[in-house]
Motif scaffolding. Structure first.
Motif, PDB file in Angstrom:
ATOM      1  N   LEU A  42       0.836  -1.196   0.000  1.00 54.95           N
ATOM      2  CA  LEU A  42       0.000   0.000   0.000  1.00 54.95           C
ATOM      3  C   LEU A  42       0.872   1.248   0.000  1.00 54.95           C
ATOM      4  N   LYS A  43       0.434   2.283  -0.729  1.00 53.89           N
ATOM      5  CA  LYS A  43       1.162   3.547  -0.770  1.00 53.89           C
ATOM      6  C   LYS A  43       0.281   4.636  -0.171  1.00 53.89           C
ATOM      7  N   ASN A  44       0.800   5.324   0.835  1.00 52.00           N
ATOM      8  CA  ASN A  44       0.086   6.428   1.471  1.00 52.00           C
ATOM      9  C   ASN A  44       0.018   7.573   0.470  1.00 52.00           C
ATOM     10  N   ILE A  45      -1.194   8.075   0.166  1.00 51.01           N
ATOM     11  CA  ILE A  45      -1.307   9.099  -0.867  1.00 51.01           C
ATOM     12  C   ILE A  45      -0.835  10.478  -0.403  1.00 51.01           C
ATOM     13  N   MET A  46      -0.718  10.698   0.908  1.00 50.11           N
ATOM     14  CA  MET A  46      -0.242  11.990   1.411  1.00 50.11           C
ATOM     15  C   MET A  46       1.283  12.024   1.553  1.00 50.11           C
ATOM     16  N   THR A  47       1.862  10.973   2.118  1.00 54.64           N
ATOM     17  CA  THR A  47       3.296  10.970   2.410  1.00 54.64           C
ATOM     18  C   THR A  47       4.121  10.203   1.383  1.00 54.64           C
ATOM     19  N   GLY A  48       3.485   9.294   0.640  1.00 50.44           N
ATOM     20  CA  GLY A  48       4.210   8.469  -0.326  1.00 50.44           C
ATOM     21  C   GLY A  48       4.872   7.252   0.297  1.00 50.44           C
ATOM     22  N   ALA A  49       4.721   7.081   1.614  1.00 54.73           N
ATOM     23  CA  ALA A  49       5.317   5.937   2.305  1.00 54.73           C
ATOM     24  C   ALA A  49       4.641   4.641   1.846  1.00 54.73           C
ATOM     25  N   VAL A  50       5.439   3.581   1.715  1.00 57.64           N
ATOM     26  CA  VAL A  50       4.921   2.281   1.275  1.00 57.64           C
ATOM     27  C   VAL A  50       4.844   1.348   2.482  1.00 57.64           C
ATOM     28  N   LEU A  51       3.726   0.643   2.575  1.00 56.31           N
ATOM     29  CA  LEU A  51       3.439  -0.235   3.702  1.00 56.31           C
ATOM     30  C   LEU A  51       3.027  -1.596   3.163  1.00 56.31           C
ATOM     31  N   GLN A  52       3.502  -2.674   3.774  1.00 61.05           N
ATOM     32  CA  GLN A  52       3.056  -4.010   3.406  1.00 61.05           C
ATOM     33  C   GLN A  52       2.114  -4.502   4.491  1.00 61.05           C
ATOM     34  N   ARG A  53       0.978  -5.034   4.054  1.00 62.00           N
ATOM     35  CA  ARG A  53      -0.049  -5.454   5.014  1.00 62.00           C
ATOM     36  C   ARG A  53      -0.766  -6.683   4.483  1.00 62.00           C
ATOM     37  N   ASN A  54      -1.078  -7.621   5.362  1.00 60.10           N
ATOM     38  CA  ASN A  54      -1.842  -8.815   5.007  1.00 60.10           C
ATOM     39  C   ASN A  54      -3.263  -8.671   5.539  1.00 60.10           C
ATOM     40  N   PHE A  55      -4.239  -9.085   4.732  1.00 62.33           N
ATOM     41  CA  PHE A  55      -5.646  -9.080   5.119  1.00 62.33           C
ATOM     42  C   PHE A  55      -6.177 -10.501   5.015  1.00 62.33           C
ATOM     43  N   LYS A  56      -6.885 -10.961   6.044  1.00 63.23           N
ATOM     44  CA  LYS A  56      -7.518 -12.272   6.002  1.00 63.23           C
ATOM     45  C   LYS A  56      -8.691 -12.220   5.030  1.00 63.23           C
ATOM     46  N   ILE A  57      -8.915 -13.324   4.325  1.00 62.46           N
ATOM     47  CA  ILE A  57     -10.069 -13.410   3.435  1.00 62.46           C
ATOM     48  C   ILE A  57     -11.325 -13.301   4.303  1.00 62.46           C
ATOM     49  N   GLY A  58     -12.249 -12.444   3.905  1.00 63.07           N
ATOM     50  CA  GLY A  58     -13.460 -12.224   4.682  1.00 63.07           C
ATOM     51  C   GLY A  58     -13.376 -10.993   5.560  1.00 63.07           C
ATOM     52  N   GLU A  59     -12.165 -10.485   5.810  1.00 63.18           N
ATOM     53  CA  GLU A  59     -11.987  -9.259   6.593  1.00 63.18           C
ATOM     54  C   GLU A  59     -12.502  -8.076   5.766  1.00 63.18           C
ATOM     55  N   ASP A  60     -13.220  -7.163   6.418  1.00 69.88           N
ATOM     56  CA  ASP A  60     -13.746  -6.000   5.713  1.00 69.88           C
ATOM     57  C   ASP A  60     -12.694  -4.907   5.608  1.00 69.88           C
ATOM     58  N   VAL A  61     -12.659  -4.271   4.434  1.00 71.31           N
ATOM     59  CA  VAL A  61     -11.733  -3.178   4.160  1.00 71.31           C
ATOM     60  C   VAL A  61     -12.568  -1.969   3.751  1.00 71.31           C
ATOM     61  N   GLU A  62     -12.285  -0.816   4.350  1.00 67.62           N
ATOM     62  CA  GLU A  62     -13.046   0.400   4.068  1.00 67.62           C
ATOM     63  C   GLU A  62     -12.483   1.086   2.818  1.00 67.62           C
ATOM     64  N   THR A  63     -13.316   1.232   1.782  1.00 68.76           N
ATOM     65  CA  THR A  63     -12.869   1.887   0.552  1.00 68.76           C
ATOM     66  C   THR A  63     -13.168   3.382   0.615  1.00 68.76           C
ATOM     67  N   VAL A  64     -12.411   4.139  -0.169  1.00 67.32           N
ATOM     68  CA  VAL A  64     -12.556   5.591  -0.220  1.00 67.32           C
ATOM     69  C   VAL A  64     -12.655   5.985  -1.683  1.00 67.32           C
ATOM     70  N   GLN A  65     -13.544   6.922  -1.977  1.00 65.50           N
ATOM     71  CA  GLN A  65     -13.673   7.420  -3.338  1.00 65.50           C
ATOM     72  C   GLN A  65     -12.833   8.685  -3.467  1.00 65.50           C
ATOM     73  N   VAL A  66     -11.883   8.676  -4.388  1.00 68.81           N
ATOM     74  CA  VAL A  66     -10.955   9.785  -4.566  1.00 68.81           C
ATOM     75  C   VAL A  66     -11.102  10.315  -5.984  1.00 68.81           C
ATOM     76  N   GLU A  67     -11.152  11.622  -6.101  1.00 69.99           N
ATOM     77  CA  GLU A  67     -11.234  12.258  -7.413  1.00 69.99           C
ATOM     78  C   GLU A  67      -9.857  12.787  -7.773  1.00 69.99           C
ATOM     79  N   LYS A  68      -9.377  12.423  -8.954  1.00 67.53           N
ATOM     80  CA  LYS A  68      -8.057  12.866  -9.407  1.00 67.53           C
ATOM     81  C   LYS A  68      -8.240  13.944 -10.467  1.00 67.53           C
ATOM     82  N   ARG A  69      -7.459  15.024 -10.334  1.00 67.04           N
ATOM     83  CA  ARG A  69      -7.518  16.120 -11.300  1.00 67.04           C
ATOM     84  C   ARG A  69      -6.110  16.540 -11.681  1.00 67.04           C
TER      85      ARG A  69
END
Length: 81
Positions: A42-69
């Protein structure tokens, strides 16, 4: 809006621990023993920092709608750009 971790794809924007990240890489992993999971980079859109993360199948992930211009910097006027 939340989705299951099994629906994570490249380019998806998610919220994690109060920060907003874009999925750069993902891989479904099915180990011989234990539960399947999704390994993400994952890449943080504010800082650019990269993070590695594991998610269990079935775990809920919160999505965000972002508009690019596309914008152009013109000049600095005191406190404003």
């Amino acid at each position: 809006m939340g989705i299951s971790a099994s629906h994570i794809r490249n380019g998806l924007t998610i919220e994690l621990d109060g920060e907003i990240y874009t999925v750069v890489e993902f891989q479904h992993v099915k180990p011989g023993k234990g539960q399947a999971f999704v390994r993400t980079k994952l890449k943080n859109i504010m800082t650019g920092a990269v993070l590695q993360r594991n998610f269990k199948i079935g775990e809920d992930v919160e999505t965000v709608q972002v508009e690019k211009r596309v914008m152009e910097y013109l000049y600095n006027d005191g406190e404003n750009y």
